[in-house]
Design an enzyme around this catalytic site. Structure first.
Site, mmCIF file in Angstrom:
data_model
loop_
_atom_site.group_PDB
_atom_site.id
_atom_site.type_symbol
_atom_site.label_atom_id
_atom_site.label_comp_id
_atom_site.label_asym_id
_atom_site.label_seq_id
_atom_site.Cartn_x
_atom_site.Cartn_y
_atom_site.Cartn_z
ATOM 1 N N GLY A 188 0.830 -1.207 0.000
ATOM 2 C CA GLY A 188 0.000 0.000 0.000
ATOM 3 C C GLY A 188 0.857 1.246 0.000
ATOM 4 O O GLY A 188 2.002 1.251 -0.450
ATOM 5 N N SER A 189 0.291 2.316 0.525
ATOM 6 C CA SER A 189 0.952 3.622 0.460
ATOM 7 C C SER A 189 2.007 3.771 1.563
ATOM 8 O O SER A 189 1.903 3.151 2.620
ATOM 9 C CB SER A 189 -0.108 4.718 0.630
ATOM 10 O OG SER A 189 -0.711 4.575 1.903
ATOM 11 N N PRO A 190 3.005 4.624 1.323
ATOM 12 C CA PRO A 190 4.000 4.885 2.371
ATOM 13 C C PRO A 190 3.349 5.423 3.660
ATOM 14 O O PRO A 190 3.791 5.102 4.755
ATOM 15 C CB PRO A 190 4.910 5.929 1.742
ATOM 16 C CG PRO A 190 4.745 5.732 0.264
ATOM 17 C CD PRO A 190 3.333 5.274 0.054
ATOM 18 N N ARG A 191 2.268 6.225 3.522
ATOM 19 C CA ARG A 191 1.612 6.775 4.716
ATOM 20 C C ARG A 191 1.101 5.647 5.619
ATOM 21 O O ARG A 191 1.389 5.618 6.815
ATOM 22 C CB ARG A 191 0.429 7.684 4.293
ATOM 23 C CG ARG A 191 -0.299 8.339 5.459
ATOM 24 C CD ARG A 191 -1.544 9.095 4.982
ATOM 25 N NE ARG A 191 -2.596 8.242 4.474
ATOM 26 C CZ ARG A 191 -3.457 7.560 5.230
ATOM 27 N NH1 ARG A 191 -3.396 7.643 6.541
ATOM 28 N NH2 ARG A 191 -4.383 6.791 4.683
ATOM 29 N N GLY A 193 1.985 2.540 5.370
ATOM 30 C CA GLY A 193 3.157 1.703 5.686
ATOM 31 C C GLY A 193 3.776 2.114 7.022
ATOM 32 O O GLY A 193 4.182 1.259 7.820
ATOM 33 N N GLU A 210 5.543 -3.292 0.951
ATOM 34 C CA GLU A 210 5.598 -3.055 -0.500
ATOM 35 C C GLU A 210 4.895 -1.725 -0.740
ATOM 36 O O GLU A 210 3.665 -1.663 -0.718
ATOM 37 C CB GLU A 210 4.878 -4.180 -1.255
ATOM 38 C CG GLU A 210 5.580 -5.511 -1.208
ATOM 39 C CD GLU A 210 6.854 -5.552 -2.036
ATOM 40 O OE1 GLU A 210 7.224 -4.524 -2.651
ATOM 41 O OE2 GLU A 210 7.474 -6.605 -2.072
ATOM 42 N N CYS A 244 1.867 0.482 -9.209
ATOM 43 C CA CYS A 244 2.956 1.013 -8.371
ATOM 44 C C CYS A 244 4.273 1.153 -9.131
ATOM 45 O O CYS A 244 5.093 1.987 -8.783
ATOM 46 C CB CYS A 244 3.157 0.131 -7.154
ATOM 47 S SG CYS A 244 3.569 -1.563 -7.575
HETATM 48 P P1 NAD Z 1 -3.411 2.276 1.233
HETATM 49 O O1 NAD Z 1 -2.130 2.371 1.973
HETATM 50 O O2 NAD Z 1 -4.373 3.394 1.344
HETATM 51 O O3 NAD Z 1 -4.233 0.967 1.680
HETATM 52 C C1 NAD Z 1 -3.636 -0.316 1.702
HETATM 53 C C2 NAD Z 1 -4.325 -1.166 2.742
HETATM 54 O O4 NAD Z 1 -4.169 -0.559 4.014
HETATM 55 C C3 NAD Z 1 -5.813 -1.370 2.499
HETATM 56 O O5 NAD Z 1 -6.150 -2.723 2.759
HETATM 57 C C4 NAD Z 1 -6.468 -0.443 3.527
HETATM 58 O O6 NAD Z 1 -7.680 -0.939 4.029
HETATM 59 C C5 NAD Z 1 -5.443 -0.392 4.642
HETATM 60 N N1 NAD Z 1 -5.452 0.914 5.337
HETATM 61 C C6 NAD Z 1 -5.813 2.118 4.827
HETATM 62 N N2 NAD Z 1 -5.663 3.085 5.752
HETATM 63 C C7 NAD Z 1 -5.222 2.468 6.868
HETATM 64 C C8 NAD Z 1 -4.907 2.935 8.189
HETATM 65 N N3 NAD Z 1 -5.036 4.216 8.524
HETATM 66 N N4 NAD Z 1 -4.488 2.030 9.094
HETATM 67 C C9 NAD Z 1 -4.357 0.727 8.763
HETATM 68 N N5 NAD Z 1 -4.646 0.240 7.549
HETATM 69 C C10 NAD Z 1 -5.090 1.097 6.616
HETATM 70 O O7 NAD Z 1 -2.994 1.991 -0.270
HETATM 71 P P2 NAD Z 1 -3.940 1.841 -1.526
HETATM 72 O O8 NAD Z 1 -4.534 3.184 -1.821
HETATM 73 O O9 NAD Z 1 -4.842 0.686 -1.347
HETATM 74 O O10 NAD Z 1 -2.900 1.459 -2.673
HETATM 75 C C11 NAD Z 1 -2.160 2.401 -3.372
HETATM 76 C C12 NAD Z 1 -0.721 2.464 -2.884
HETATM 77 O O11 NAD Z 1 -0.162 1.177 -2.844
HETATM 78 C C13 NAD Z 1 0.153 3.257 -3.819
HETATM 79 O O12 NAD Z 1 1.037 4.059 -3.059
HETATM 80 C C14 NAD Z 1 0.915 2.195 -4.582
HETATM 81 O O13 NAD Z 1 2.147 2.602 -5.118
HETATM 82 C C15 NAD Z 1 1.083 1.174 -3.512
HETATM 83 N N6 NAD Z 1 1.319 -0.141 -4.112
HETATM 84 C C16 NAD Z 1 2.539 -0.732 -3.955
HETATM 85 C C17 NAD Z 1 2.787 -1.967 -4.553
HETATM 86 C C18 NAD Z 1 4.104 -2.668 -4.409
HETATM 87 O O14 NAD Z 1 4.146 -3.851 -4.720
HETATM 88 N N7 NAD Z 1 5.164 -2.014 -3.973
HETATM 89 C C19 NAD Z 1 1.771 -2.577 -5.288
HETATM 90 C C20 NAD Z 1 0.550 -1.925 -5.414
HETATM 91 C C21 NAD Z 1 0.321 -0.714 -4.817
#
Ligand code: NAD
Length: 422
Positions: A188-191, A193, A210, A244
């Site tokens: 997911g997102s760095p935030r 993460g 990731e 990503c």
């Molecule tokens: P996100 O970080 O918003 O969400 C990812 C997961 O985290 C979801 O299941 C969500 O329910 C959960 N989540 C959201 N907010 C949360 C919080 N406050 N506390 C705990 N969990 C929470 O990311 P996204 O919008 O679903 O995906 C997009 C991001 O993911 C982009 O930055 C993209 O580059 C990255 N990404 C990385 C890869 C990789 O393999 N490196 C692959 C795909 C996407």
């Protein structure tokens, strides 16, 4: 619904009882996962079309085939992966046996994003099951239709004493993270993460993060603009830019920019027709929040190609921006949409400095007829993955590692790279 505490207790007990350790059990779970993909292929394709307007072809190649390939790879290699690895001995241990035993971590949490909601949920699951773990799977709540198929159908194919799907958004995931896991795999997102890393630190739980970021794409003067434009456009606009590892922006000289612009227009027309909005091959933005964010980015610099949008359909046209300022949001945040800024530099050295002054990218691309130029970019930069003269083709090789440079588990791994002759 079973209370979360009871689910976690049940899974942990199954792990402690050694249920997931035998190779036969792991293989049975993997075969179950393969059957799920076969039986629900159409349902998954429909769900992906509803969530992201993915075409059947796109869903097949980027979600279902990749997940099935991972299942097959794990089934083929399971016994070899599980084998103890004999290591060399010294004089004092000549009569001993010395080996590395690969153990499952225990109870693993997988938290997935929405952009490839089958692939990025199931591929980590394959690894966790093959390694003999119990798993809690948390799909993204934003890719709602796919989440529903995963929650309703997948558990019927896996042993319920060792596997559970937990649903929810940020607050439910934060509650989940308060519990102790033995490994967390987050995409997911760095935030978010950072939130996951802080929660894991409380229990000293090892993690894989990731994450995303900006992936530069250097285009040398010495290259065929149409070939470059075809490849850059294909990989930038695939899944409507919500990838990503998509090229995030192009770095090139002002002269190459002028050659690239008509070539990019021609590639976009070839891929999506004169009216991309009616093309079955162009995805849509996942939700209104991301749509509005991307609409805001269209105001950066000057629109050279595309720029149209329609909120009712969450449609953003394949767009190319020029004259963007480094301080504008489009150059400050990961774009994650069908927008490609062309940033001009005066030389290869300036492009390399530009890349090195920023966060280490997840993926980096360099296009040139000169392999010396491609090798220079590879040698003088650092990124999670690198591809010369192509888009994210390195992702298609299971033989290469994948991940960002800043990921703790990647610190010792080689930089995966592949290099195409233009
Ligand atoms: P996100 O970080 O918003 O969400 C990812 C997961 O985290 C979801 O299941 C969500 O329910 C959960 N989540 C959201 N907010 C949360 C919080 N406050 N506390 C705990 N969990 C929470 O990311 P996204 O919008 O679903 O995906 C997009 C991001 O993911 C982009 O930055 C993209 O580059 C990255 N990404 C990385 C890869 C990789 O393999 N490196 C692959 C795909 C996407």
């Amino acid at each position: 619904m079973e209370p979360l505490e009871d689910t976690l207790r049940r899974l942990r007990e199954a792990f402690c009882a050694g249920r997931t350790r035998p190779a036969e059990f792991r293989a049975a779970q993997l075969r179950g996962l393969g059957r799920f993909l076969q039986d629900h292929k159409q349902q998954l394709q429909q769900a992906l079309a509803q969530d992201l307007h993915k075409s059947d072809f796109e869903s097949l190649v980027s979600e279902i085939v990749i997940s099935q390939g991972e299942v097959d790879l794990a089934l083929r290699n399971l016994r070899a992966w599980m084998k103890d690895e004999r290591v060399s001995r010294n004089l004092a241990t000549q009569l001993d046996s010395a080996f590395i035993r690969k153990e499952p971590f225990g109870l693993v949490l997988i938290v997935a994003p929405w952009n490839y909601p089958v692939n990025l949920t199931l591929v980590p699951l394959v690894g966790a099951l093959a390694a003999g773990n119990c798993v809690v799977l948390k799909p993204s709540e934003l890719s709602r239709s796919t989440e529903k198929v995963l929650a309703e159908e997948l558990p019927r194919y896996l042993d319920p004493s060792c596997f559970a799907v937990v649903l929810g958004g940020p607050s439910e995931t934060e509650q989940l993270l308060e519990h102790r896991f033995d490994y967390i795999f987050f995409t997911g997102s760095p935030r978010v993460g950072r939130i996951v890393m802080a929660a894991a630190a409380k229990h000293l739980t090892p993690i894989t993060l990731e994450l995303g970021g900006k992936n530069p794409c250097y285009v040398d003067d010495d290259c065929d603009p149409q070939t470059v434009a075809n490849r850059v456009a294909w990989f930038r606009y695939f899944n409507s830019g919500q990838t990503c590892v998509a090229p995030d922006y192009v770095l090139c000289s002002p002269e190459t920019r002028e050659r690239l612009l008509p070539a990019l227009q021609s590639a976009i027309t070839r891929f999506y027709g004169d009216d991309p909005k009616s093309s079955p091959n162009l995805g849509r933005i996942i939700n209104q929040k991301h749509f509005l964010r991307l609409q805001g980015l269209l105001r950066c610099g000057r629109v050279a190609i595309g720029g149209q949008s329609d909120e009712s359909d969450r449609y953003i046209a394949p767009t190319v921006l020029v004259d963007v300022q480094d301080t504008e949001p489009v150059m400050q945040e990961e774009i994650f949409g069908p927008i490609l800024p062309l940033v001009t530099v005066r030389s290869l050295d300036e492009a390399i400095d530009f890349i090195n002054q920023r966060e280490k990218p997840l993926a980096l691309y360099a296009f040139s007829n000169s392999s010396q130029v491609v090798r220079q970019v590879l040698a003088r930069t650092s990124s999670g993955g690198f591809c010369g003269n192509d888009g994210f083709m390195h992702m298609t090789l299971a033989s290469l590692p994948f991940g960002g440079v800043a990921c703790c588990h990647q610190l010792l791994s080689a930089q995966p790279s592949s290099h195409n002759a233009l």
